[in-house]
Design an enzyme around this catalytic site. Structure first.
Site, PDB file in Angstrom:
ATOM      1  N   GLU A 119       0.830  -1.205   0.000  1.00 49.41           N
ATOM      2  CA  GLU A 119       0.000   0.000   0.000  1.00 49.41           C
ATOM      3  C   GLU A 119       0.864   1.255   0.000  1.00 49.41           C
ATOM      4  OE1 GLU A 119      -2.840  -0.124   3.228  1.00 49.41           O
ATOM      5  OE2 GLU A 119      -3.498  -2.147   2.699  1.00 49.41           O
ATOM      6  N   GLU A 139      -8.568   1.254  -4.636  1.00 49.11           N
ATOM      7  CA  GLU A 139      -9.642   0.866  -3.716  1.00 49.11           C
ATOM      8  C   GLU A 139     -10.392   2.098  -3.211  1.00 49.11           C
ATOM      9  OE1 GLU A 139      -8.498  -1.777  -0.528  1.00 49.11           O
ATOM     10  OE2 GLU A 139     -10.456  -1.589   0.456  1.00 49.11           O
TER      11      GLU A 139
HETATM   12  O1  KIV Z   1      -6.121  -7.330   1.603  1.00 49.76           O
HETATM   13  C1  KIV Z   1      -6.896  -7.385   0.636  1.00 49.76           C
HETATM   14  O2  KIV Z   1      -7.743  -8.281   0.519  1.00 49.76           O
HETATM   15  C2  KIV Z   1      -6.784  -6.341  -0.371  1.00 49.76           C
HETATM   16  C3  KIV Z   1      -7.825  -6.296  -1.454  1.00 49.76           C
HETATM   17  C4  KIV Z   1      -9.149  -5.979  -0.914  1.00 49.76           C
HETATM   18  C5  KIV Z   1      -7.426  -5.423  -2.559  1.00 49.76           C
HETATM   19  O3  KIV Z   1      -5.903  -5.558  -0.315  1.00 49.76           O
END
Ligand code: KIV
Length: 269
Positions: free
Chosen positions: A116, A183
Site C-alpha cells: 500500500e 480501492e
Molecule cells: O487485503 C486485501 O484483501 C486487499 C484487497 C481488498 C485489494 O488488499
C-alpha cells in the site's frame, strides 16, 4: 498446467482484456478458485479481518502472511499468486522492504507482492522491483492507514486528494509496478488514473473504468460469520454460502436426532 505470469497480465492489459482477481487465504479455497478461470489469487492482509476476526488489518504479521501464502501457492498450479505485504513489513526501511518481499516469494511461494502507498513508497517499490520481484501497487482507500484516514472512507473526493492519487499512480508506474489496485475511489478518479498510466488498474469499489476487478472471495460468495455479513455497496454477491452451510447443518442435526443418519448406505456391513 501453466501458471498465469506477470508478463501475461501485462499482455492482457495491452489487448484490453479485463483482469480478474480474488482473495484466497487457505489451501481449500485456493484449490477451488484455481479450478475457476480467475487470473490472480491475492493472499490479502484482509486475512486479519476476514479470517482472524480482527477489526483492522494492522495486527497481521509477516510470518502469518508467509504461512498463508504458502498454503495458497501449494494448492494452486494455474492462477498467479500475489502476496500482500503486511503493516510494518516495508514502511520502516528500504532494506526491510526488500527482505520482507523476498521472504514472501522464497518461503511463501508467491510470484509477486502487493504493498500500500504511493509517492511515499517510491524507494521501497524501486528496490523491490530491482531485486527482481514484481510489485502490485495499492492506492486510494489503503486499509493499513485506517487511523490516518479516520476510518474506511472513500478517498479522492476532494481535488487535492484526487491530484495526490494521480501523482502517486504516476510515481508507482515510474518505479516499475506491474499493476495498481485502486480501492474506494470515485469512478472518475479511477478513470483519470487509468488514462494517466500505462499499467493495469484493478479496482475494488472504484467503478467500471478499471482494467480489472478484485473482491474478497468470501464477500462475493456470501460466506461470512452470521451477524457480520454487512456487505459493502461495491460488492456483488454471487452465492449465499453461509445460508447454504446453515441449511445443510440443520438437516444433518435433524437426521442424527431422528435416527435417520447413518442409514444402511453409510454403515459398513
Ligand atoms: O487485503 C486485501 O484483501 C486487499 C484487497 C481488498 C485489494 O488488499
Amino acid at each position: 498446467m501453466k501458471r498465469v505470469t506477470v508478463p501475461e497480465i501485462r499482455g492482457r492489459y495491452a489487448s484490453a482484456e479485463k483482469i480478474t482477481m480474488l482473495t484466497a487465504y487457505d489451501s481449500l479455497m485456493a484449490a477451488i478458485l484455481d479450478a475457476s478461470p480467475v487470473d490472480i489469487l491475492l493472499v490479502g492482509d484482509s486475512l486479519g479481518t476476514v479470517i482472524c476476526g480482527e477489526e483492522t488489518t494492522l495486527s497481521v504479521t509477516l510470518e502469518q502472511m508467509i504461512y498463508h501464502t504458502r498454503l495458497v501457492s501449494r494448492a494452486t498450479r494455474r492462477a498467479l499468486v500475489v502476496a500482500d505485504m503486511p503493516f510494518l513489513s516495508y514502511q520502516a526501511s528500504v532494506e526491510e522492504a526488500v527482505r520482507s518481499a523476498g521472504r514472501l516469494l522464497k518461503e511463501g511461494g508467491a510470484q509477486a507482492v502487493k504493498l500500500e502507498g504511493g509517492e511515499e513508497m517510491e524507494a521501497q517499490v524501486r528496490a523491490i522491483v530491482r531485486a527482481g520481484i514484481p510489485v502490485m501497487g495499492h492506492l486510494g482507500l489503503t486499509p493499513q492507514s485506517v487511523h490516518a484516514m479516520g476510518g474506511y472512507k472513500v478517498q479522492g473526493k476532494s481535488q487535492a486528494e484526487e491530484e495526490a492519487i494521480l501523482r502517486s499512480a504516476k510515481a508507482l508506474e515510474e518505479v516499475g509496478v506491474f499493476s495498481i489496485v485502486l480501492e474506494g475511489v470515485p469512478g472518475r478518479v479511477a478513470e483519470r488514473v487509468g488514462a494517466a498510466v500505462a499499467v493495469p488498474t484493478i479496482g475494488i469499489g472504484a467503478g467500471l473504468k478499471c482494467n480489472g476487478q478484485v473482491l474478497v472471495a468470501q464477500d462475493m460468495l456470501g460466506f461470512s460469520a452470521p451477524g457480520r455479513e454487512k456487505t459493502p455497496r461495491f460488492v456483488r454477491r454471487y452465492a449465499s454460502l453461509t445460508e447454504e452451510i446453515i441449511r445443510a447443518v440443520e438437516a444433518y442435526v435433524t437426521d442424527v436426532r431422528s435416527g435417520n443418519f447413518p442409514g444402511d448406505k453409510e454403515t459398513y456391513s
